[in-house]
Scaffold this motif. Structure first.
Motif, PDB file in Angstrom:
ATOM      1  N   TRP A  52      32.114  32.116  42.951  1.00  0.00           N
ATOM      2  CA  TRP A  52      31.708  31.052  42.035  1.00  0.00           C
ATOM      3  C   TRP A  52      32.671  30.973  40.843  1.00  0.00           C
ATOM      4  O   TRP A  52      32.966  31.997  40.211  1.00  0.00           O
ATOM      5  N   ASP A  53      33.119  29.753  40.499  1.00  0.00           N
ATOM      6  CA  ASP A  53      34.094  29.579  39.408  1.00  0.00           C
ATOM      7  C   ASP A  53      33.589  30.161  38.085  1.00  0.00           C
ATOM      8  O   ASP A  53      34.354  30.733  37.320  1.00  0.00           O
ATOM      9  N   ARG A  91      36.176  39.224  45.990  1.00  0.00           N
ATOM     10  CA  ARG A  91      36.754  37.897  46.222  1.00  0.00           C
ATOM     11  C   ARG A  91      38.115  37.721  45.559  1.00  0.00           C
ATOM     12  O   ARG A  91      38.729  36.662  45.692  1.00  0.00           O
ATOM     13  N   GLY A  92      38.526  38.740  44.815  1.00  0.00           N
ATOM     14  CA  GLY A  92      39.826  38.657  44.152  1.00  0.00           C
ATOM     15  C   GLY A  92      39.942  37.473  43.213  1.00  0.00           C
ATOM     16  O   GLY A  92      40.966  36.786  43.196  1.00  0.00           O
ATOM     17  N   ILE A  93      38.889  37.226  42.403  1.00  0.00           N
ATOM     18  CA  ILE A  93      38.939  36.046  41.521  1.00  0.00           C
ATOM     19  C   ILE A  93      39.133  36.400  40.051  1.00  0.00           C
ATOM     20  O   ILE A  93      39.502  35.552  39.259  1.00  0.00           O
ATOM     21  N   LEU A  94      38.845  37.641  39.674  1.00  0.00           N
ATOM     22  CA  LEU A  94      38.892  37.977  38.244  1.00  0.00           C
ATOM     23  C   LEU A  94      40.305  38.407  37.842  1.00  0.00           C
ATOM     24  O   LEU A  94      41.109  38.810  38.694  1.00  0.00           O
ATOM     25  N   LYS A 128      40.116  45.526  43.240  1.00  0.00           N
ATOM     26  CA  LYS A 128      40.166  44.230  43.934  1.00  0.00           C
ATOM     27  C   LYS A 128      40.419  44.455  45.420  1.00  0.00           C
ATOM     28  O   LYS A 128      41.255  45.297  45.776  1.00  0.00           O
ATOM     29  N   ILE A 129      39.704  43.711  46.238  1.00  0.00           N
ATOM     30  CA  ILE A 129      39.932  43.835  47.674  1.00  0.00           C
ATOM     31  C   ILE A 129      41.416  43.536  47.958  1.00  0.00           C
ATOM     32  O   ILE A 129      41.970  42.566  47.461  1.00  0.00           O
ATOM     33  N   GLY A 130      42.067  44.450  48.661  1.00  0.00           N
ATOM     34  CA  GLY A 130      43.454  44.177  49.056  1.00  0.00           C
ATOM     35  C   GLY A 130      44.513  44.521  48.033  1.00  0.00           C
ATOM     36  O   GLY A 130      45.636  44.036  48.135  1.00  0.00           O
ATOM     37  N   SER A 181      38.758  38.708  51.575  1.00  0.00           N
ATOM     38  CA  SER A 181      37.411  38.704  51.008  1.00  0.00           C
ATOM     39  C   SER A 181      36.624  39.897  51.521  1.00  0.00           C
ATOM     40  O   SER A 181      37.111  40.681  52.335  1.00  0.00           O
ATOM     41  N   VAL A 182      35.400  39.971  51.042  1.00  0.00           N
ATOM     42  CA  VAL A 182      34.488  41.023  51.491  1.00  0.00           C
ATOM     43  C   VAL A 182      34.000  40.742  52.920  1.00  0.00           C
ATOM     44  O   VAL A 182      33.266  41.522  53.503  1.00  0.00           O
ATOM     45  N   GLY A 183      34.475  39.672  53.510  1.00  0.00           N
ATOM     46  CA  GLY A 183      34.094  39.334  54.889  1.00  0.00           C
ATOM     47  C   GLY A 183      33.567  37.919  54.940  1.00  0.00           C
ATOM     48  O   GLY A 183      32.923  37.462  53.999  1.00  0.00           O
TER      49      GLY A 183
END
Ligand code: NAD
Ligand code: UGA
Length: 465
Positions: A418-419, A443-446, A460-462, A270-272
């Motif tokens: 958030w979902d 958050r790597g959610i999309l 994306k983070i990571g 995550s971003v932290g």
């Protein structure tokens, strides 16, 4: 000893939900939650359940069922202490902002005030339960205050740390992995421990109620948070290496998480990490270790915080670098401000630091969060004192609609998972944005493929070289 009357001092994120669940599961116990904050108590008593001061999925129903039956919220602290056989202390224990231990140690002034008030008011024997997260050996300080009243009232002090996570407080309280109770091994201490065990036994299987000595219980809470935060910092450290090497942090997390010794939970880069507790509890642990001269232990745990600060910094640095080394006058949209999904809590949220960095680069930020109100966002920034309150309001704008927040934007940064963000109409968002349209997914959610197909430049983070 059968407990019939409980008082909880502190109607916050822990006191409110915890006591609501005790009241629901123990209809034979009167539970009174007290606080000096009148607005907070009024909100807990509000007929409109959407106005409860703490947003937690499922909490409104529990409060609705128990409130004014055996669950009460009040500002009359003395009366509730006087009537109770068992008193939970659930007040805040923030990092000290002054004097010895400034920026590291836990500020125990609110705890001490509670102990003194209990000592002053009590006329009958009481069991005092530490619910707040406290430095190991705090119970001895509380005991010393309570035992020196000269009024012959007997006090037993228990440690019963809370392990709920925000956003999942209700399921965590209804089905805890374990309940931890620390107490003295004297006959009176054992009696007090058993009285609290009996309260929890109304819904928690006995095998999951763990009893220990007071110091183990106090230290277990700090240890649990340190280990959890360490996992996040460990995967975040790997996220940076993934970005340099072409590995994908989610794939790495999955691969290591399938090892039953490592486990799959709490490995989302995550971003932290944010939240009111991880940082404060680790700083406190570092301070305690140092105070015993254990400098290597202190340094070891401090790295968890250093890594977390780095993760927030490099996220905002990446936005600036990618947007051609300047964000001055550019509109950047923040999706999310809360420190995690399903909560309205913003304490120590990574979004605050990322916003502060970008505002210092003269970016214009539009924020949308489904549960965080505008005043909260401004209060978080004003607290940093990096710039004037007028400047914060001029440069940052809080929107009630996500599409409006994204309109004409140069880049979107996802700060909370958030979902609903996943299901937005990304085609339309793309159309409304400046091109090239960037998304920085902290958050790597999309869905990377979908977004890239639409035309976004997606980070994306990571992942990604
Ligand atoms: P909070 O700030 O939301 O609530 C604390 C409340 O205590 C406030 O409403 C404040 O007005 C009240 N208070 C302070 N002094 C008082 C006094 N003398 N008399 C009456 N009321 C008083 O804090 P929180 O998030 O509920 O955390 C409470 C404790 O629980 C902390 O020690 C925290 O580390 C620990 N904890 C928090 C979480 C969490 O998810 N937030 C989880 C586990 C443990
Ligand atoms: C945490 C602990 O999980 C609780 O057990 C503890 O009771 C509580 O602290 C406390 O003492 O206050 P909480 O801070 O509410 O709970 O929420 P978490 O789910 O632990 O998340 C903390 C932060 O870490 C969030 O910012 C979250 O987004 C981040 N996180 C978590 C990640 O970045 N990756 C993960 O895999 C997990």
């Amino acid at each position: 000893m059968k407990i019939k009357n409980i008082c909880c001092i502190g109607a916050g994120y822990v006191g409110g939900p915890t006591m609501a669940v005790i009241a629901q599961k123990c209809p034979h116990i009167k539970v009174t939650v007290v606080d000096i904050n009148e607005a907070r108590i009024a909100a807990w008593n509000d007929k409109d359940l959407s106005k409860l001061p703490v947003f937690e999925p499922g909490l409104d129903d529990i409060v609705k069922g128990a409130r004014d039956r055996n669950l009460f919220f009040s500002t009359d602290v003395d009366k509730a202490i006087d009537e109770a056989e068992m008193i939970f202390i659930s007040v805040n224990t923030p990092t000290k902002t002054y004097g010895k231990g400034k920026g590291m140690a836990a500020d125990l002034k609110y705890i001490e005030l509670c102990a003194r008030q209990i000592a002053r008011v009590s006329k009958t024997d009481k069991i005092v339960v530490e619910k707040s997260t406290l430095p190991v050996r705090t119970a001895s300080a509380i005991k010393s205050i309570l035992d020196n009243t000269g009024n012959h009232v007997q006090f037993q002090i228990l440690s019963n740390p809370e392990f709920l996570a925000e956003g999942t407080a209700v399921p965590d309280l209804l089905n805890p992995d374990r309940v931890l109770i620390g107490g003295d091994t004297t006959p009176e201490g054992t009696k007090a421990v058993n009285a609290l065990v009996e309260v929890y036994e109304n819904w928690v299987p006995k095998a999951q109620i763990l009893t220990t000595n007071v110091w183990s219980s106090e230290l277990s809470k700090l240890t649990a948070n340190a280990f959890l935060a360490q996992r996040v910092s460990s995967i975040n450290a790997m996220s940076e290496l993934c970005e340099k090497t072409g590995a994908d942090v989610d794939e790495v997390a999955k691969a290591i998480g399938m090892d039953s010794r490592i486990g799959s939970k709490f490995l989302k880069a995550s971003v932290g990490f944010g939240g009111s507790c991880f940082q404060k509890d680790i700083l406190n642990l570092v301070y305690i270790a140092k105070s015993y001269g254990l400098n290597k232990v202190a340094d070891y745990w401090e790295q968890v915080i250093i890594m977390n600060d780095h993760q927030k910094q490099r996220f905002s640095d990446n936005i600036v670098n990618t947007l051609y080394n300047t964000v001055s006058g550019k509109k950047i949209t923040f999706l999310g401000w809360a420190f995690k999904k399903d909560t309205n809590d913003t304490r120590e949220s990574a979004a605050i630091k990322v916003a502060d960095n970008l505002l210092s680069e003269q970016a214009n930020i539009s924020v949308f969060d489904p549960k965080v109100v505008g005043e909260r966002v401004y209060a978080d920034l004003d607290y940093l004192k990096t710039r004037t309150t007028e400047e914060n309001r001029r440069l940052l704008n809080v929107c009630k609609d996500p599409y409006q927040a994204c309109n004409e934007s140069h880049a979107i940064a996802v700060l909370t998972e958030w979902d609903e963000f996943v299901d937005y109409d990304w085609e339309n968002i793309y159309k409304s944005m400046k091109k090239p349209a960037f998304v920085f997914d902290g958050r790597g959610i999309l869905n990377q493929k979908t977004l890239e197909k639409i035309g976004f430049v997606y980070y994306k983070i990571g992942s990604g070289i």
